[in-house]
Design an enzyme around this catalytic site. Structure first.
Site, PDB file in Angstrom:
ATOM      1  N   ASP A 100      -0.480   5.828   0.893  1.00 28.22           N
ATOM      2  CA  ASP A 100      -0.501   5.911   2.192  1.00 28.22           C
ATOM      3  C   ASP A 100       0.073   5.516   3.737  1.00 28.22           C
ATOM      4  O   ASP A 100      -1.076   4.819   3.148  1.00 28.22           O
ATOM      5  CB  ASP A 100      -1.408   6.955   1.387  1.00 28.22           C
ATOM      6  CG  ASP A 100      -1.503   8.066   0.154  1.00 28.22           C
ATOM      7  OD1 ASP A 100      -0.756   8.606  -0.052  1.00 28.22           O
ATOM      8  OD2 ASP A 100      -2.895   7.305  -0.424  1.00 28.22           O
ATOM      9  N   ASP A 124       0.746  -0.981  -0.057  1.00 29.77           N
ATOM     10  CA  ASP A 124      -0.652   0.177   0.267  1.00 29.77           C
ATOM     11  C   ASP A 124       0.787   1.281  -0.146  1.00 29.77           C
ATOM     12  O   ASP A 124       2.017   0.959  -0.098  1.00 29.77           O
ATOM     13  CB  ASP A 124      -1.133  -0.279   1.270  1.00 29.77           C
ATOM     14  CG  ASP A 124      -1.629   1.071   1.368  1.00 29.77           C
ATOM     15  OD1 ASP A 124      -2.311   1.444   0.319  1.00 29.77           O
ATOM     16  OD2 ASP A 124      -2.225   1.651   2.352  1.00 29.77           O
TER      17      ASP A 124
END
Length: 219
Positions: A10, A8
């Site tokens: 953020d 991922d």
């Protein structure tokens, strides 16, 4: 056997969650509303339009989710362009270890592709990730597994040969629905949330080692 690690972005690779929080707080305050941590946690990890739908409904705003998203994106973009950003601790070392071990790397993020490309470029990581899948590439956002299943397909791998690194509960749900292993590195906004579906939880990427990955997937 793990053949690829899917990141991922953020809140995991970079602290852009602080920028998102600052931007959405400005949008809320402009309308006399308060943006709470609880609301932040409900929105975190989701596609932009979905998160802004939650924002609109919770704060009972008149604007459409798309209008709110465009306003947030403009503020976020300004913050990103004006700020010095650094990889979160452990990221570069982990990427180096995975590369040396021949483990493939990919990104699967709910963010817009343009934001992902800016961050990857500013970190000097162009070419580091074999596959990048953004929120622009899927119809359904996390916790739907589509983004992780699409990443696996583009890598040409079975989901069981992929390990996901996440920081948000919706991302963990998506990874597990996809049939992948998942390690969670909570960020400052997701600390204390329910990560019971994850295979393990660590304090930061500094704790993610090849030994941990091997022991986790072979146990």
């Amino acid at each position: 056997m793990i053949e690829a690690v899917i990141f991922d972005m953020d809140g995991l690779m970079v602290d852009t969650e602080s920028f998102y929080t600052q931007a959405i707080t400005e949008v809320a305050n402009k309308r006399g509303r308060e943006f709470t941590l609880k609301l932040k946690q409900e929105m975190m990890g989701r596609q932009g339009i979905e998160s802004m739908t939650i924002f609109k409904e919770q704060l009972e705003l008149e604007e459409t989710p798309l209008e709110l998203l465009e306003e947030r994106s403009k503020i976020f973009g300004g913050l990103l362009n004006a700020s010095r950003i650094e990889p979160l601790p452990g990221l570069l070392k982990l990427l180096d270890e995975l590369r040396k071990e021949g483990i493939r790397r990919a990104i699967a993020s709910s963010s817009k592709r343009c934001w992902i490309e800016i961050i990857v470029s500013r970190f000097g990581l162009d070419g580091e990730f074999e596959v990048i899948v953004s929120g622009d590439d899927v119809r359904y956002g996390k916790p739907d597994p589509e983004i992780y299943l699409l990443t696996a397909r583009r890598l040409g791998l079975s989901p069981e040969n992929c390990l996901v690194l996440e920081d948000a509960p919706v991302g963990v749900i998506a990874a597990k629905k996809a049939g992948m292993y998942c390690i969670v590195c909570p960020n400052q906004f997701s600390q204390g949330l329910d990560f019971s579906l994850a295979d393990t939880v660590v304090n930061s990427l500094e704790d993610v080692t090849l030994n941990l990955i091997t022991n986790l997937t072979e146990s």
